[in-house]
Design an enzyme around this catalytic site. Structure first.
Site: not given
Ligand SMILES: NC(=O)c1ccc[n+]([C@@H]2O[C@H](COP(=O)([O-])OP(=O)(O)OC[C@H]3O[C@@H](n4cnc5c(N)ncnc54)[C@H](O)[C@@H]3O)[C@@H](O)[C@H]2O)c1
Length: 310
Positions: A87, A136, A184, A200, A262
């Site tokens: 994409n 990304y 976000h 979180q 993360r």
């Protein structure tokens, strides 16, 4: 405006209309919202469909393209790189291909601080090395790197705007942020503060003052204004450029729980906005967190289910 039904694109459509332009929104609604298309005509279509893009450019006599359409969930991009390359890279190249075929000479590109990766120097300036930590960021950098070749081969001038974290909502209450799922931090914090899902915090052992990741923010209305400035500058000068879009804000307490780090999150992303302010003559109107959170807070209070269509 590809992705003009999304969070940032819809605010930019309003700013463009106000400045006297004729925005045309091109969106597939894979995300985004019909109710956010208030300030320009809508063409429903895919950015991977070159014929549909060419038709839209021709029929609406388009002079410049702003390319917002993309996927933007860093965590998802780590798990599903093909979705992001297809994409974000494939889609952008198809938009550029259509522009070449229809001789549209100006391209304003939504890039991101995620192209920098872990900073080697802060504040981050536009010449800082770009070593993304997730697909990304890689997908956006791939498009950035393609743009000079489209200029050389086809005379397409481009302005690359590297946004830091967009936040806030239209101060008139016309538009706001409604991603699904919401990824976000400010809308998530508002949700937590109003009794919804808990917030979180991903990791507290980063080398930062409080151990959590450090980020810069920019009000979405200021981002929208920067697009108007970018368009004016590129049409006037026909010179390509790259700009950080960021403001300085500081933290405030919200209820939160700790979660593991993360994958793909740099510890610190802290940038210099000076080049954009000088060359685009862009002056943010909402430079503090109170204004950013305040406008977001008001929109979420008035629209507890966002645009209510998902
Ligand atoms: N939100 C941020 O903080 C942030 C930060 C840095 C960069 N960006 C970039 O800004 C741009 C806009 O972000 P946003 O927050 O408004 O996202 P968003 O999801 O709200 O908007 C993206 C829009 O693009 C459309 N779209 C996606 N893929 C499409 C396709 N294949 N065909 C047609 N339309 C398609 C979606 O339907 C949506 O309306 C993105 O390119 C993103 O990478 C956003």
């Amino acid at each position: 405006m590809t992705g003009g039904a999304g969070y940032i694109g819809s605010h930019a459509a309003k700013a463009l209309k106000r400045a006297g332009y004729r925005p045309i929104v091109y969106d597939s609604f894979v995300a985004g919202h019909r109710a956010a298309v208030k300030f320009g005509e809508l063409v429903e279509g895919e950015i991977t469909d070159v014929e549909a893009l060419r038709r839209a450019l021709r029929e609406h006599d388009i002079g410049s393209v702003m390319h917002f359409a993309a996927f933007l969930d860093v965590g998802e991009s780590v798990a599903h790189p093909v979705k992001y390359y297809r994409n974000n890279v494939g889609g952008a190249l198809t938009v550029l291909e259509a522009m070449v075929a229809e001789a549209v000479p100006h391209f304003v590109f939504s890039s991101t601080c995620a192209t920098y990766g872990e900073p080697v120097e802060t504040p981050i300036v536009e010449t800082h090395p770009q070593r993304p930590m997730n697909s990304y960021g890689e997908s956006k950098l791939a498009v950035e790197r393609a743009l000079p070749h489209f200029e050389t081969a086809h005379g397409i001038h481009s302005t690359t705007l590297r946004y830091f974290n967009a936040a806030g909502a239209d101060p008139d209450g016309d538009l706001g942020e409604d991603h699904s799922p919401e990824i976000h931090v400010i809308p998530r914090a508002i949700e937590a503060a109003t009794g919804g899902r808990g917030l979180q915090v991903f990791g507290d052992d980063y080398p930062t003052p409080d151990g959590t990741c450090l980020r810069d923010y920019v009000h979405v209305t200021d981002l929208a204004d920067a697009h108007v400035r970018a368009l004016e500058v590129i049409v006037d000068t026909r010179k390509s450029g790259v700009y950080n879009l960021v403001e300085r804000v500081c933290g405030r307490r919200v209820p939160w729980t700790l979660a593991p780090r993360r994958k793909g999150d740099p510890a610190v992303l802290y940038a210099s906005p000076h080049k954009a302010q000088a060359e685009l003559r862009w002056t943010p109107r909402f430079p503090d967190l109170d204004a950013i959170v305040g406008t977001a807070w008001r929109w979420h209070q008035a629209h507890p289910h966002g645009y209510g269509d998902r």
